[in-house]
Scaffold this motif. Sequence first.
Motif, PDB file in Angstrom:
ATOM      1  N   GLY A  67     137.825  26.959  68.819  1.00 35.69           N
ATOM      2  CA  GLY A  67     137.238  25.725  68.300  1.00 35.69           C
ATOM      3  C   GLY A  67     136.192  26.075  67.269  1.00 35.69           C
ATOM      4  O   GLY A  67     135.800  27.241  67.124  1.00 35.69           O
ATOM      5  N   GLU A  72     134.361  22.725  72.253  1.00 34.52           N
ATOM      6  CA  GLU A  72     135.563  22.232  71.582  1.00 34.52           C
ATOM      7  C   GLU A  72     136.646  23.295  71.621  1.00 34.52           C
ATOM      8  O   GLU A  72     136.453  24.398  71.125  1.00 34.52           O
ATOM      9  CB  GLU A  72     135.241  21.889  70.128  1.00 34.52           C
ATOM     10  CG  GLU A  72     136.470  21.548  69.280  1.00 34.52           C
ATOM     11  CD  GLU A  72     136.121  21.397  67.807  1.00 34.52           C
ATOM     12  OE1 GLU A  72     136.013  20.257  67.344  1.00 34.52           O
ATOM     13  OE2 GLU A  72     135.935  22.450  67.137  1.00 34.52           O
ATOM     14  N   LEU A  74     140.349  23.500  70.309  1.00 31.92           N
ATOM     15  CA  LEU A  74     141.381  22.824  69.525  1.00 31.92           C
ATOM     16  C   LEU A  74     142.787  23.207  69.962  1.00 31.92           C
ATOM     17  O   LEU A  74     143.760  22.623  69.496  1.00 31.92           O
ATOM     18  CB  LEU A  74     141.195  23.150  68.042  1.00 31.92           C
ATOM     19  CG  LEU A  74     139.886  22.625  67.420  1.00 31.92           C
ATOM     20  CD1 LEU A  74     139.699  23.201  66.025  1.00 31.92           C
ATOM     21  CD2 LEU A  74     139.882  21.108  67.381  1.00 31.92           C
ATOM     22  N   LYS A  77     145.372  19.928  73.838  1.00 35.05           N
ATOM     23  CA  LYS A  77     145.587  18.539  73.423  1.00 35.05           C
ATOM     24  C   LYS A  77     146.339  17.819  74.531  1.00 35.05           C
ATOM     25  O   LYS A  77     147.354  18.318  75.021  1.00 35.05           O
ATOM     26  CB  LYS A  77     146.385  18.489  72.119  1.00 35.05           C
ATOM     27  CG  LYS A  77     146.622  17.077  71.597  1.00 35.05           C
ATOM     28  CD  LYS A  77     147.425  17.099  70.305  1.00 35.05           C
ATOM     29  CE  LYS A  77     147.668  15.691  69.795  1.00 35.05           C
ATOM     30  NZ  LYS A  77     148.496  15.706  68.559  1.00 35.05           N
ATOM     31  N   LYS A 231     141.636  20.610  63.408  1.00 31.70           N
ATOM     32  CA  LYS A 231     140.510  19.709  63.687  1.00 31.70           C
ATOM     33  C   LYS A 231     140.615  18.436  62.861  1.00 31.70           C
ATOM     34  O   LYS A 231     140.343  17.335  63.361  1.00 31.70           O
ATOM     35  CB  LYS A 231     139.191  20.426  63.395  1.00 31.70           C
ATOM     36  CG  LYS A 231     137.952  19.634  63.789  1.00 31.70           C
ATOM     37  CD  LYS A 231     136.701  20.447  63.579  1.00 31.70           C
ATOM     38  CE  LYS A 231     135.450  19.638  63.934  1.00 31.70           C
ATOM     39  NZ  LYS A 231     135.368  19.355  65.375  1.00 31.70           N
ATOM     40  N   GLN A 234     143.177  16.161  64.346  1.00 30.76           N
ATOM     41  CA  GLN A 234     142.783  15.540  65.609  1.00 30.76           C
ATOM     42  C   GLN A 234     141.645  14.536  65.429  1.00 30.76           C
ATOM     43  O   GLN A 234     141.381  13.727  66.297  1.00 30.76           O
ATOM     44  CB  GLN A 234     142.395  16.602  66.613  1.00 30.76           C
ATOM     45  CG  GLN A 234     143.528  17.497  67.077  1.00 30.76           C
ATOM     46  CD  GLN A 234     143.118  18.495  68.143  1.00 30.76           C
ATOM     47  OE1 GLN A 234     142.007  18.441  68.640  1.00 30.76           O
ATOM     48  NE2 GLN A 234     144.021  19.408  68.485  1.00 30.76           N
TER      49      GLN A 234
END
Length: 235
Positions: A67, A72, A74, A77, A231, A234
């Motif tokens: 991330g 975070e 990434l 999901k 990022k 998203q």
Amino acid sequence: MADNIQPLHNKTHANTKIKNGINIEFIKTQHLVPIVAHEFSRVANEYPIVFVKNSESGEFQPVAMLGLEPNENLMVKDDQWQGAYVPHALTRYPLVLSATPEDKTKLIVGIVESSDLVGEEEGQALFDDKGEETDYLKRRKDSLISFVEFSQVTAAFSKFLAEKELLTAQTLTLEIKGEKRDINGIYLIDEKKLNELSDEDFLDIRKRGYLGPIYSFLTSMHQVNRLARVKSAQA
């Protein structure tokens, strides 16, 4: 998590099983994950590799960036892992090797009992009816031991880079949806300094087997923009 680790015992955990997979709840807020030099080439295909410095010991640790900011990941999901490769540090969980309080040089296998992967209904058994370790547990223990050995090699590798002054503090500046973001507190291998090494020092690096991890590290820098694209998608 440390409070949930219990020493693994064939009586206490006679019926304990571990489900296959990785614990998403444990990793979905991890933006940096420790890695070992032996997996640099695999990691570099998907994630940027950077070094972080322990403010207390001054030691450097290579990590995979999952991330671009704290808390975070990434690569997660909808509670599903999106990457093709899972760093070794994440696949060890919920089993760990930890030092005993009585002797810091002695390691014992512990289990994170609160993990969603741990239970008694489904999964791979750790002990058979006689209390003996199953083949599954033996393989997992071998993997834990290998990771410790790989970590020691990686620590020597990181120390060597630091001593040769090849690690340089850097700020990565990315643009995400038109907004610039700075990533601080990381160290990168300085390619310019690497190329300026004497023939003797460069030969020393080759003999130590460090060229592979170094080149994998440099290649991994291309993955920073990939994370930025993920990022943005998203956001």
